[in-house]
Structures are given as structure tokens and as C-alpha cells.
Design a protein around this motif. Structure first.
Motif, PDB file in Angstrom:
ATOM      1  N   ALA A  99       9.266  -0.296   6.987  1.00  0.00           N
ATOM      2  CA  ALA A  99       7.870   0.006   6.657  1.00  0.00           C
ATOM      3  C   ALA A  99       7.777   0.520   5.225  1.00  0.00           C
ATOM      4  N   ALA A 100       6.737   0.083   4.522  1.00  0.00           N
ATOM      5  CA  ALA A 100       6.516   0.499   3.136  1.00  0.00           C
ATOM      6  C   ALA A 100       5.733   1.806   3.135  1.00  0.00           C
ATOM      7  N   VAL A 101       6.448   2.898   3.242  1.00  0.00           N
ATOM      8  CA  VAL A 101       5.835   4.222   3.320  1.00  0.00           C
ATOM      9  C   VAL A 101       6.725   5.237   2.608  1.00  0.00           C
ATOM     10  N   ARG A 102       6.145   6.376   2.244  1.00  0.00           N
ATOM     11  CA  ARG A 102       6.979   7.476   1.752  1.00  0.00           C
ATOM     12  C   ARG A 102       7.822   8.025   2.910  1.00  0.00           C
TER      13      ARG A 102
ATOM     14  N   GLY B 225       0.789  -1.228   0.000  1.00  0.00           N
ATOM     15  CA  GLY B 225       0.000   0.000   0.000  1.00  0.00           C
ATOM     16  C   GLY B 225       0.819   1.276   0.000  1.00  0.00           C
ATOM     17  N   CYS B 226       2.069   1.217  -0.436  1.00  0.00           N
ATOM     18  CA  CYS B 226       2.917   2.418  -0.423  1.00  0.00           C
ATOM     19  C   CYS B 226       2.504   3.353  -1.560  1.00  0.00           C
ATOM     20  N   PRO B 227       2.445   4.669  -1.313  1.00  0.00           N
ATOM     21  CA  PRO B 227       2.032   5.612  -2.354  1.00  0.00           C
ATOM     22  C   PRO B 227       3.116   5.906  -3.391  1.00  0.00           C
ATOM     23  N   GLU B 228       4.336   5.423  -3.163  1.00  0.00           N
ATOM     24  CA  GLU B 228       5.441   5.712  -4.089  1.00  0.00           C
ATOM     25  C   GLU B 228       5.441   4.698  -5.245  1.00  0.00           C
ATOM     26  N   ASP B 229       6.254   4.976  -6.266  1.00  0.00           N
ATOM     27  CA  ASP B 229       6.185   4.115  -7.462  1.00  0.00           C
ATOM     28  C   ASP B 229       7.532   3.499  -7.853  1.00  0.00           C
ATOM     29  N   CYS B 230       8.343   3.148  -6.893  1.00  0.00           N
ATOM     30  CA  CYS B 230       9.635   2.512  -7.195  1.00  0.00           C
ATOM     31  C   CYS B 230       9.344   1.261  -8.046  1.00  0.00           C
ATOM     32  N   HIS B 231       9.871   1.270  -9.279  1.00  0.00           N
ATOM     33  CA  HIS B 231       9.384   0.310 -10.279  1.00  0.00           C
ATOM     34  C   HIS B 231       9.738  -1.148  -9.993  1.00  0.00           C
ATOM     35  N   PHE B 232      10.603  -1.358  -9.018  1.00  0.00           N
ATOM     36  CA  PHE B 232      11.006  -2.731  -8.675  1.00  0.00           C
ATOM     37  C   PHE B 232      10.168  -3.299  -7.542  1.00  0.00           C
ATOM     38  N   CYS B 233       9.305  -2.475  -6.947  1.00  0.00           N
ATOM     39  CA  CYS B 233       8.797  -2.802  -5.610  1.00  0.00           C
ATOM     40  C   CYS B 233       7.382  -3.382  -5.631  1.00  0.00           C
ATOM     41  N   SER B 234       7.238  -4.539  -5.023  1.00  0.00           N
ATOM     42  CA  SER B 234       5.929  -5.213  -4.973  1.00  0.00           C
ATOM     43  C   SER B 234       5.026  -4.577  -3.928  1.00  0.00           C
ATOM     44  N   GLN B 235       5.567  -3.614  -3.163  1.00  0.00           N
ATOM     45  CA  GLN B 235       4.776  -3.014  -2.093  1.00  0.00           C
ATOM     46  C   GLN B 235       4.177  -1.659  -2.472  1.00  0.00           C
ATOM     47  N   SER B 236       4.445  -1.228  -3.692  1.00  0.00           N
ATOM     48  CA  SER B 236       3.805   0.001  -4.148  1.00  0.00           C
ATOM     49  C   SER B 236       2.316  -0.271  -4.343  1.00  0.00           C
ATOM     50  N   GLY B 237       1.499   0.647  -3.881  1.00  0.00           N
ATOM     51  CA  GLY B 237       0.059   0.505  -4.075  1.00  0.00           C
ATOM     52  C   GLY B 237      -0.371   0.918  -5.476  1.00  0.00           C
TER      53      GLY B 237
HETATM   54  S1  SF4 Z   1       7.939   0.586  -0.120  1.00  0.00           S
HETATM   55 FE1  SF4 Z   1       9.821   1.785  -0.438  1.00  0.00          FE
HETATM   56  S2  SF4 Z   1      10.699   0.902  -2.305  1.00  0.00           S
HETATM   57 FE2  SF4 Z   1       8.529   0.246  -2.231  1.00  0.00          FE
HETATM   58  S3  SF4 Z   1       7.398   1.795  -3.403  1.00  0.00           S
HETATM   59 FE3  SF4 Z   1       7.381   2.437  -1.270  1.00  0.00          FE
HETATM   60  S4  SF4 Z   1       9.147   3.842  -1.074  1.00  0.00           S
HETATM   61 FE4  SF4 Z   1       9.426   2.668  -2.957  1.00  0.00          FE
END
Ligand code: SF4
Ligand SMILES: [Zn+2]
Ligand SMILES: [Zn+2]
Lengths: 81, 331
Positions: free
Chosen positions: B113-116, B66-78
Motif C-alpha cells: 500500500a502507498a501510505v506513510r 496519493g501517498c503523503p510522503e515524498d520519496c523522489h523516485f516514486c510515482s505514487q507520491s501525491g
Molecule cells: S508509496 Fe512508499 S515509496 Fe512511494 S512516496 Fe509513499 S512511502 Fe514513499
């Protein structure tokens, strides 16, 4: 990733082994259709993500020595911690 | 012997001065037959400037997905159709995770934690969680909670968090291809605040995001400029549903070249194996890296994926006669 048990919400446990999985627990597609060999290989280093009984995305928690995956309908699956 | 390795021997091994960007690039471009020489030299550098101890760490996700960021490798981006669902870990499970980590002999436990950046709910969970761990488990607590305000930096110091992880992920020039919701410079700002607070800085990244070899060298040089206490080195494990989900994994030889090159750029840092080594290097490659500049490992599972059992790594360290760093050595 050893023997898996399922805790129903009533707190009882039963093994999932032998139960036919309708859905692939990695990709969420029909288990009986397509090739899931790559999914099975990937699952060596991943917890399940989809409930094999209903395809819901499960709430998965990974700890250093194990994991749990919960379906609201079908209970929680755990690795052997 | 290639000239760059002679230069590195005199400069890095003898004087402890890391290679610059051009030097790192030369190592990354070494032909296959000289990779073992580069690893051997990197190992000597590590033994000379860090010693034989290996720092062992466990990590856990306090807030997943549910993370609001868009790091293209990350399975935790919402923002992607990843199968990873949002979930919080409760305090008893967090303490359990710390205990599992301590049971391996690890001295470091990192809460992620998966957060900005943290909100008040996360800071409250950290306050309670860190206090509960400190009351029950003998281990150093580190954290990785995204970008911080000065107040949050101060609060983490007060809680007793001794090290903060915030990865630059990739080189400054490649970063905009990987993340668009925040900048490399914003990450750098957090790192500066962490450094100034007295917390140890842990900063690394992921190789295999599509960066060129030149950008890999650029990244090593930028990390060297930051001079972090620890550099965690990940290799992309392409995650289903993410923009980088179909990328190939890094070739084992390239991963080893990078390990040697990063060590030669940063002779004194704690260079840690983080995620992706299982698929990129396998068991044999893991061993080669530990004999090629790596002096720290994450044992057990990662945040959303699994590692090999901690016992496999501990047996390997035993086999290599590399002692696990003791808690007393970290205080
Ligand atoms: S959890 Fe971290 S790496 Fe993943 S999208 Fe969010 S900021 Fe980026
Ligand atoms: Zn599948
Ligand atoms: Zn279900």
C-alpha cells in the motif's frame, strides 16, 4: 498488453482499435503533435495513464497478470488477462 | 584474479562471512573484465549458502497513489505531478491477484500500500483481504504498508502475515537527498519492531537514485548489519513527473557488479530481483544476474508498471536448472 477491449458503463464492449486516439495514453499530450515513439516504447512495460479520447487521468489497477484502466466518461480498458 | 575476489573466496564462500563495506566497495570498483569473475564467485556463494532453489513472488498494490510522503523516485507520491491516480483494490480483485500469483508456482504474495503507515481503513482491508486469500489460495502472504506501530505489527502477526517488507531504499547518508518527509532512522525503527515480532524481515532498496559507488557500498553494509531474510534489489525506472524522472537508468554492467557485491556482503539472504531489471538488464542481463547471486524473482507485473510475462522467467529458471522453491520449503 494484447488486444484491448473497452467496456462502456452499460456493460457492452467494443474494441478501440481503429478509433483515432486524440491523446497519447502515456504522456497525455496531443497524439497528432510531437513524437510519441518513446511513449509507445515505454508502454510495452506500462499500462496507459490518460484516456486517449478525453485526456482524463484514468484509474489504473495493475494485477500480476494484467491491468485495467478506467475513464469515468469512456469506460474501462483492459489488457488481455 | 583481483585480490578482493581471493579474499571473498576464502571469507565468504568458505566461511560464510560477508564482505564489509570496504570489500563491497572494492567489488563495485572492479574493472569490466573482472565482472564475470565476481558474478561467478557470487553464484558459487549463493549455491553454497542458499542452494539452487529460486523463490518466486508476486506483488500487488492494495492502495495505489496519493501517498503523503515524498520519496523522489516514486510515482505514487501525491506531492508530484505523476499521472498515477489514487485507487483502492477491492477484496475479490486482491484474491484474484493472489490466484494469478499462485498459478505461476510462486510461494510468496506481497500486498503493498502507498501510505506513510496504515490507518484503520487499511488495516480493516488487510484483515478481510488476508483472511479471504488464506481461505482460497495456497500461498504465503507478505505485506508492505509503510511504517508501523507496535499494535499494527502485532495485528499483522495475528493475521498470519509471515514477512514484512520495508525498504531502507538507499544508504543512510544519501537518504535525505531522496526522502524529506521521514527519516532513515524511522524506517529502521519499524524494521526492528518487525524483527522482534518474529515476522521475516524483507528490506532492500533502489540503485540508481544518484548515490555514489561509496554510498552503494555503505548501503550494502547497512543492510548486512540488519541481516534481513530477504533483500529486494530494484533499479531505478525513472517515472514521469517525479524529481528523479529524468535520471539515466543504471548501466547493465553496474547493475551486475552490484548484484555480485550485495551477494558477497550477504551470503545467506534471499536476494531478489525486483523492479527495473527489464530496462536495466534486459533478457540477457536477467540471466547473468541469476547466475551471479540472485536467488529470487518477482514475476509478472509490479505495482504501477508491468513486468515481462511470468512464463518468460519460469522458462529461464527451467533452462538454468534452478528449481522454484516449493511452498512446503517455506513453512
Ligand atoms: S508509496 Fe512508499 S515509496 Fe512511494 S512516496 Fe509513499 S512511502 Fe514513499
Ligand atoms: Zn506521448
Ligand atoms: Zn475518457
Amino acid at each position: 498488453m494484447t488486444a484491448k477491449t473497452v467496456e462502456s458503463d452499460a456493460g457492452t464492449t467494443r474494441t478501440v482499435e481503429g478509433e483515432a486516439a486524440l491523446w497519447c495514453d502515456r504522456c497525455g499530450e496531443r497524439a497528432a503533435e510531437g513524437d510519441h515513439a518513446a511513449c509507445a516504447a515505454a508502454r510495452e512495460l506500462e499500462p496507459p495513464r490518460y484516456c486517449p479520447a478525453c485526456r482524463r487521468r484514468m484509474k489504473v489497477q495493475v494485477l500480476p497478470a494484467g491491468w485495467s484502466a478506467a475513464c469515468v466518461e469512456h469506460g474501462t480498458v483492459r489488457s488481455g488477462y | 584474479m583481483p585480490e578482493i575476489l581471493d579474499i571473498a573466496r576464502a571469507q565468504v564462500l568458505e566461511r560464510g562471512t560477508g564482505l564489509d563495506e570496504a570489500g563491497v566497495l572494492a567489488v563495485l570498483r572492479l574493472p569490466d573484465e573482472h565482472v564475470p569473475d565476481a558474478l561467478q564467485l557470487a553464484h558459487e556463494v549463493r549455491m553454497r549458502w542458499c542452494g539452487p532453489e529460486v523463490e518466486v513472488e508476486g506483488i500487488v498494490s492494495l492502495k495505489t497513489g496519493g501517498c503523503p510522503e515524498d520519496c523522489h523516485f516514486c510515482s505514487q507520491s501525491g506531492l508530484f505531478t505523476s499521472p498515477v491516480r489514487s485507487v483502492w483494490l477491492d477484496i475479490p480483485s486482491l484474491v484474484e491477484a493472489a490466484k494469478q500469483t499462485a498459478a505461476t508456482g510462486a510461494t510468496e504474495f506481497c500486498i503493498v500500500a502507498a501510505v506513510r503507515g496504515p490507518d484503520e481503513r487499511l488495516m480493516k482491508q488487510m484483515r478481510e483481504g488476508v483472511a479471504a486469500i488464506k481461505a482460497e489460495v495456497d500461498i504465503q502472504v507478505a505485506a508492505s504498508l509503510g511504517m508501523l506501530s507496535q499494535e499494527q505489527v502485532d495485528e499483522l502477526v495475528e493475521m498470519g502475515v509471515h514477512r514484512y517488507n520495508h525498504n531502507l531504499e538507499t544508504s543512510r547518508t544519501y537518504f535525505p537527498n531522496v526522502v524529506t518527509t521521514h527519516s532513515w532512522e524511522e524506517r529502521w525503527d519499524t524494521l526492528r519492531m518487525v524483527r522482534d515480532s518474529g515476522m521475516e524481515v524483507c528490506c532492500g532498496g533502489i540503485l540508481g537514485l544518484g548515490e555514489t559507488v561509496e554510498q552503494r557500498a555503505e548501503f550494502a553494509a547497512q543492510l548486512a548489519e540488519l541481516d534481513p531474510h530477504e533483500v529486494p534489489l530494484n533499479f531505478l525506472n525513472p517515472r514521469p513527473g517525479t524529481p528523479l524522472g529524468d535520471r539515466p537508468v543504471v548501466e547493465g554492467k553496474d547493475a551486475l557488479r552490484a548484484i555480485a557485491a550485495f551477494r558477497l556482503a550477504m551470503p545467506r539472504t534471499i536476494l531478489r530481483y525486483a523492479g527495473g531489471r527489464e530496462i536495466t538488464l534486459g533478457d540477457l542481463g536477467t540471466r547473468d544476474g541469476l547466475l551471479g547471486g540472485i536467488n529470487a524473482v518477482i514475476v509478472g507485473n509490479y505495482l504501477t508498471t508491468l513486468g515481462r510475462p511470468a512464463s518468460a522467467d519460469l522458462e529461464l529458471l527451467d533452462d538454468l536448472k534452478m528449481p522454484v522453491k516449493a511452498l512446503s520449503a517455506t513453512l
